[in-house]
Design an enzyme around this catalytic site. Structure first.
Site, PDB file in Angstrom:
ATOM      1  N   HIS A  98       0.803  -1.217   0.000  1.00  0.00           N
ATOM      2  CA  HIS A  98       0.000   0.000   0.000  1.00  0.00           C
ATOM      3  C   HIS A  98       0.840   1.273   0.000  1.00  0.00           C
ATOM      4  CE1 HIS A  98      -4.045  -1.825   0.792  1.00  0.00           C
ATOM      5  NE2 HIS A  98      -3.264  -2.849   1.133  1.00  0.00           N
ATOM      6  N   ASP A 143       3.749   9.424  -1.301  1.00  0.00           N
ATOM      7  CA  ASP A 143       2.562   8.730  -0.820  1.00  0.00           C
ATOM      8  C   ASP A 143       2.227   7.589  -1.767  1.00  0.00           C
ATOM      9  OD1 ASP A 143       0.495   8.285   0.948  1.00  0.00           O
ATOM     10  OD2 ASP A 143      -0.249  10.340   0.867  1.00  0.00           O
TER      11      ASP A 143
END
Length: 749
Positions: A163, A377
């Site tokens: 992730h 991110d």
């Protein structure tokens, strides 16, 4: 224990514990995107399960059900939380994978705990997955789990999704134990990433650090010894949000009213700019505040007309870097407000707390501009949530090009958040963007997110996983006893009595750890005189044959066991058979004996040299040479030398496709002949015409015997661990008691 077709493995379970007024515990579903995705997927399978930590240190709760999912908690104690989670996961991996925005911290004990915690997750997942089932492992905390599961369950499909970003090889190479992490991930059939660059970074690391062959997106993973090579696919699957759930909230009139109320509470400014982040150094909050402060200093933003609302959700506050970040952010907010806030309203409204989904949606609906300025991110779902929260097709998204969402949301104002001037310009442009231009950009953004929701993300991954890899045919390994489980002594005594009444029996046993306590110096081993005496006496009884089946070389076993010729000796895991008692049919065993030809001997010599080189690098390690194998012993290796030597040996094993490699208790054996104890005991039973077999063992190599025993046979495991044996005892003293009791019962027959 029931098994399941689809098992999700994540650091946390999808529920949080809530204590009720009467002290009882209620499990409430967590509001995460992964939970939402998996809920819908699991409704489409016959049986779904989730393995994860329940959120509190100490013993894990018993498995339970919540919202139709079977949940299997994994225990983490205070040390695990400190070293596995806060340490290696969040102070080592997190900063390294996020471009070293802060310096990673390396501690070897953190790695040790990371390994042991990953093994706990893997073991639980392997135990609850149905034959031929699917396991989906999530995120950087569990990167070793895929390989660990595969070693237990080669019949299942294994997927892994990362992730967070995967760093360039130049950064990843700094990670101690980097190759072990890569091999852990390559235990999966499919490895998924958020961005194309992450997939390519991973493939690059595999190519450069492991030297693996890569064809486009497929990695060829060599097997260990005679195990066949496998193929692993690396693909990109950008995660999304539950768009339907967000859209339902935007239809709620109470939330519309709450959005209007928020504007009033902020002094009814002309423009609201919003930042929503975990309080994390990767999110670019400091850069955002710096840009905002400069815009106020420049006089281009009037704090009476425009306010910045910064939501900073608490995060990892026991980690030093996060405590320091909070201090810096709050100091900066206070300074800016002190310099620029008009009386009665802030220039920055700073909110260091969590908001529920309804309040968050109201904030999105109230915001004219949302700043997503992450320095790095994996995805950033705030950007997607904002877009879906604006059915009025207004508002402006300022999005960092270093967030995964930037690959999809191209109609946003993309910025380099490290460039403060560019960030200031983008913010001003967002504040002055005409309604028509906002409508055009937001229409494009909404179409992208609404067409690619989190459910479609999960389905795409699982569909690809079904086409990836070639799992072995399902093999039901019978685990009769787990962990420390053991039937009572009365049950064992009943089983011994029944076995003793059988007309013809074979009593067979491993040597080290069973008949003799394990010692650091293998040559100093001393067999238990009670056990050995009972075995000798058993050979004198009618219808009884006795055998020792050991991993030791035959000559070495003979020397240390000191047994009479009435006891059959089998060494090297069945590759060597000694002289047989006259009542055994020798021709049955002769058919399975080996002959070492010139090629095998040359290969064995080469393996021995290589293992000796490994042993020389890790003082205390030793190499034992047997007629058909070479063994690396690490019991006396110093410090972490045992683990490092074993890792080096297994790395070497991947280059030997025609060799049987057997890892055991602080040993790795390389055999140029395919043999194991199960085959040997089965042949001994035939040679003895035995009606039933008793076998005692303590090692992973003994499981080959236990797995082949029938209901008439009796398997006894010494020590802890999952086993196919029907009974368990603790140590060599218990072994002596069992053998003496069997001798007594047989004499009474």
């Amino acid at each position: 224990m029931p098994t399941h077709d689809l098992v999700v493995v994540a650091n946390r379970l999808p529920v949080d514990a809530k204590t009720l007024p009467d002290g009882a515990t209620e499990w409430v579903t967590s509001p995460g995107g992964l939970v939402t995705a998996m809920e819908s997927v699991m409704r489409g399978v016959d049986s779904g399960a989730w393995v994860g930590w329940a959120g509190s240190p100490g013993e894990a709760p018993e498995p339970f059900e919540a919202d139709g999912m079977h949940l299997y908690p994994v225990a983490l104690d205070g040390t695990d939380i400190e070293k596995y989670y806060e340490g290696f996961s969040n102070a080592t991996l997190w900063p390294l994978y996020h471009d070293v925005i802060v310096d990673p911290v390396y501690h070897r004990t953190w790695w040790d705990t990371y390994v042991s915690a990953n093994r706990r997750f893997a073991h639980e997942a392997a135990a609850v997955t149905a034959p031929g089932g699917t396991i989906w492992v999530h995120d950087y905390q569990l990167q070793l789990v895929p390989e660990m599961i595969r070693s237990e369950r080669p019949d299942v499909r294994i997927g892994f999704f990362n992730h967070i970003p995967f760093p360039p090889v130049e950064l990843f190479s700094q990670l101690p134990k980097r190759n072990q992490v890569l091999r852990g991930l390559l235990g999966a059939d499919l490895v998924g990433f958020q961005r194309e660059s992450d997939s390519l970074n991973f493939l690059n690391a595999v190519r450069q650090l492991l030297g693996s062959h890569i064809d486009q997106r497929t990695v060829t993973v060599p097997g260990i010894g005679a195990v066949e090579p496998r193929e692993v696919t690396a693909q990109t699957f950008p995660i999304s949000i539950d768009t339907e759930a967000v859209a339902e909230l935007t239809d709620d009139q109470d939330i519309h009213e709450r959005a209007a109320q928020l504007r009033r509470e902020l002094g009814s400014p002309k423009k609201i700019v919003l930042g929503v982040d975990r309080l994390d150094y990767t999110k670019g909050i400091r850069h955002r505040l710096k840009a905002w402060g400069e815009l106020l200093n420049d006089g281009v933003i009037d704090p009476r007309e425009t306010v910045l609302v910064q939501v900073a959700t608490p995060s990892r506050e026991r980690v030093d870097a996060y405590r320091q970040l909070r201090d810096e952010v709050e100091l900066t907010v206070g300074r800016i407000n002190g310099d620029h806030a008009p009386i009665g309203r802030p220039a920055i409204s700073y909110l260091h707390r969590s908001f529920d989904r309804k309040d968050m949606t109201a904030l999105y609906m109230a915001a004219d501009v949302v700043l997503v300025t992450a320095l790095r991110d994996g995805m950033n779902l705030v950007a997607k949530e904002y877009v879906v929260s604006r059915p009025d097709v207004q508002g402006v998204l300022v999005l960092s090009e270093f967030a995964g969402a930037a690959d999809e949301l191209r109609a946003a104002l993309l910025v380099n958040p490290h460039d403060i001037d560019e960030l200031k310009s983008a913010t001003l442009r967002a504040l002055t963007m005409p309604a028509e231009e906002q409508h055009e950009a937001m229409t494009s953004l909404r179409r992208q997110v609404l067409d690619h929701d989190v459910q479609s993300w999960a389905r795409a991954f699982l569909e690809e996983l079904q086409n990836a890899g070639s799992p072995a045919a399902p093999v039901e390994r019978t685990v009769r006893l787990s962990g420390h489980d053991a039937p009572g002594r009365e049950q064992l005594d009943d089983a011994l009595a029944s076995f003793a009444r059988t007309p013809r029996i074979l009593v067979a046993s491993d040597f080290d750890g069973v008949l003799a306590p394990i010692v650091a110096d293998r040559d100093a081993v001393q067999a238990d005189p009670r056990s050995m005496g009972a075995l000798r006496d058993l050979t004198e009884l009618s219808g009884v044959n006795v055998a020792l089946v050991s991993g030791r070389a035959l000559e070495n076993l003979h020397h240390h066991a000191g047994m009479p010729s009435s006891v059959a000796l089998v060494g090297s895991h069945g590759a060597e058979v000694g002289a047989l008692p006259s009542d055994l049919h020798a021709d049955v065993l002769d058919a399975g004996t080996i002959t070492m030809d010139e090629n095998r001997q040359s290969l064995l010599d080469s393996i021995t040299r290589r293992l000796q080189n490994i042993a020389d690098q890790y003082p205390g390690s030793e190499v034992e040479v047997k007629p058909a194998s070479a063994v690396l012993h690490t019991r006396q290796a110093r410090g972490r030398g045992a683990g490092n030597a074993t890792e080096a040996a297994l790395e070497y094993a991947r280059t030997l496709p025609d060799v049987t490699v057997t890892p055991g208790k602080e040993v790795v054996e390389f055999s140029v002949v395919d043999s194991h104890k199960g085959t040997a005991v089965r042949a001994l039973a035939r040679a003895a015409a035995a009606d039933a077999v008793l076998y005692l063992g303590d090692d992973v190599t003994d499981e080959n015997v236990f797995a082949e025993l029938t209901d008439e046979d009796l398997g006894i495991r010494i020590g802890e661990g999952d086993t196919s044996a029907s009974f368990r005892i603790e140590d060599t003293d218990d072994v002596a008691e069992v053998l003496e009791r069997l001798l007594e019962l047989r004499r009474e027959r």
